[in-house]
Write a protein that holds these residues in place. Sequence first.
Motif, short mmCIF file in Angstrom:
data_model
loop_
_atom_site.label_atom_id
_atom_site.label_comp_id
_atom_site.label_asym_id
_atom_site.label_seq_id
_atom_site.Cartn_x
_atom_site.Cartn_y
_atom_site.Cartn_z
N GLN A 107 0.86 -1.17 0.00
CA GLN A 107 0.00 0.00 0.00
C GLN A 107 0.90 1.22 0.00
O GLN A 107 1.53 1.54 1.01
CB GLN A 107 -0.91 -0.01 1.22
N ALA A 108 1.01 1.86 -1.14
CA ALA A 108 1.93 2.99 -1.30
C ALA A 108 1.41 4.24 -0.59
O ALA A 108 0.20 4.46 -0.48
CB ALA A 108 2.12 3.29 -2.78
N SER A 109 2.34 5.04 -0.13
CA SER A 109 2.04 6.39 0.35
C SER A 109 2.75 7.33 -0.63
O SER A 109 3.98 7.34 -0.69
CB SER A 109 2.57 6.61 1.77
N PHE A 110 1.98 8.07 -1.38
CA PHE A 110 2.57 8.91 -2.42
C PHE A 110 3.15 10.21 -1.88
O PHE A 110 3.92 10.87 -2.57
CB PHE A 110 1.55 9.17 -3.53
N SER A 111 2.83 10.58 -0.65
CA SER A 111 3.41 11.79 -0.07
C SER A 111 4.74 11.50 0.61
O SER A 111 5.62 12.36 0.65
CB SER A 111 2.44 12.43 0.91
N ASP A 112 4.89 10.29 1.15
CA ASP A 112 6.16 9.88 1.79
C ASP A 112 6.26 8.36 1.66
O ASP A 112 5.56 7.63 2.36
CB ASP A 112 6.17 10.30 3.25
N LEU A 135 2.94 0.67 3.31
CA LEU A 135 2.82 -0.54 4.11
C LEU A 135 3.03 -1.78 3.25
O LEU A 135 2.42 -1.89 2.18
CB LEU A 135 1.43 -0.62 4.75
N PHE A 136 3.88 -2.68 3.72
CA PHE A 136 4.01 -4.00 3.11
C PHE A 136 3.01 -4.90 3.82
O PHE A 136 2.95 -4.92 5.05
CB PHE A 136 5.44 -4.54 3.28
N LEU A 137 2.22 -5.65 3.05
CA LEU A 137 1.17 -6.49 3.60
C LEU A 137 1.53 -7.96 3.45
O LEU A 137 1.84 -8.42 2.35
CB LEU A 137 -0.16 -6.19 2.90
N PHE A 138 1.47 -8.69 4.54
CA PHE A 138 1.81 -10.11 4.58
C PHE A 138 0.59 -10.90 5.01
O PHE A 138 -0.20 -10.43 5.82
CB PHE A 138 2.91 -10.39 5.61
N MET A 174 7.71 10.00 -9.84
CA MET A 174 7.11 9.74 -11.15
C MET A 174 5.67 9.23 -11.08
O MET A 174 5.06 9.02 -12.12
CB MET A 174 7.96 8.75 -11.93
N ALA A 175 5.14 9.01 -9.89
CA ALA A 175 3.77 8.52 -9.78
C ALA A 175 2.82 9.48 -10.50
O ALA A 175 2.97 10.70 -10.41
CB ALA A 175 3.37 8.38 -8.33
N TYR A 176 1.90 8.92 -11.24
CA TYR A 176 0.89 9.66 -12.00
C TYR A 176 1.46 10.46 -13.17
O TYR A 176 0.82 11.37 -13.65
CB TYR A 176 0.06 10.57 -11.07
N THR A 177 2.65 10.12 -13.60
CA THR A 177 3.20 10.76 -14.80
C THR A 177 3.16 9.76 -15.95
O THR A 177 2.90 8.58 -15.75
CB THR A 177 4.67 11.22 -14.58
N GLU A 178 3.46 10.22 -17.15
CA GLU A 178 3.48 9.34 -18.33
C GLU A 178 4.52 8.24 -18.20
O GLU A 178 4.35 7.15 -18.74
CB GLU A 178 3.73 10.16 -19.59
N ARG A 179 5.61 8.51 -17.50
CA ARG A 179 6.69 7.53 -17.36
C ARG A 179 6.40 6.46 -16.32
O ARG A 179 7.06 5.43 -16.28
CB ARG A 179 8.00 8.23 -17.04
N CYS A 216 2.72 0.92 -8.24
CA CYS A 216 2.36 1.36 -6.90
C CYS A 216 0.88 1.74 -6.77
O CYS A 216 0.38 1.88 -5.67
CB CYS A 216 3.23 2.54 -6.48
N MET A 217 0.21 1.89 -7.89
CA MET A 217 -1.22 2.25 -7.86
C MET A 217 -2.09 1.04 -7.52
O MET A 217 -3.25 1.21 -7.18
CB MET A 217 -1.68 2.77 -9.22
#
Length: 147
Positions: free
Chosen positions: A43-48, A53-56, A87-92, A97-98
């Motif tokens: 579960q990505a945090s795009f601000s930091d 969170l890694f989920l097991f 680069m999240a939410y960019t063309e590249r 992570c989404m």
Amino acid sequence: MKVIDIKSEKQQTGFKTCTVCAHCWPRIVDLIRDESLYINGYQASFSDSREGLFLFTHDIDGCGTTLAISAGALVKLYTGPEHTVHMAYTERCEGHCMHGDDLAPCTNDCDMRWARDILQVLKAHGPEERLKALDTAEHPDVPARAS
């Protein structure tokens, strides 16, 4: 599914305790090495990115719970270069992570790439030489490895 009230059980101390079966992992490396756990998401945090969170899943009879481990707690497993461009939410962006169940590595020089690299370590429960970085971090009296 058997539910155990861990409040009535003897409290175990350590890095993480399963909320269903009360199994305790004394150290981070014990959790990563445990073959009864498998990584099933990020579960990505795009601000930091350290707040992700890694989920097991604890895959034993009578359990099956999901455990969350802060990405920041595992940052020492990353041995690659530091990337500073987000680069999240960019063309590249490859979009890994989404999607929380996407465990694929990232090939971009993105500031979140380190978490994708750590996912590969978690999926393989190693390699052991990468896990040694956590052993040293948990035992500050042990000198750090020479690079």
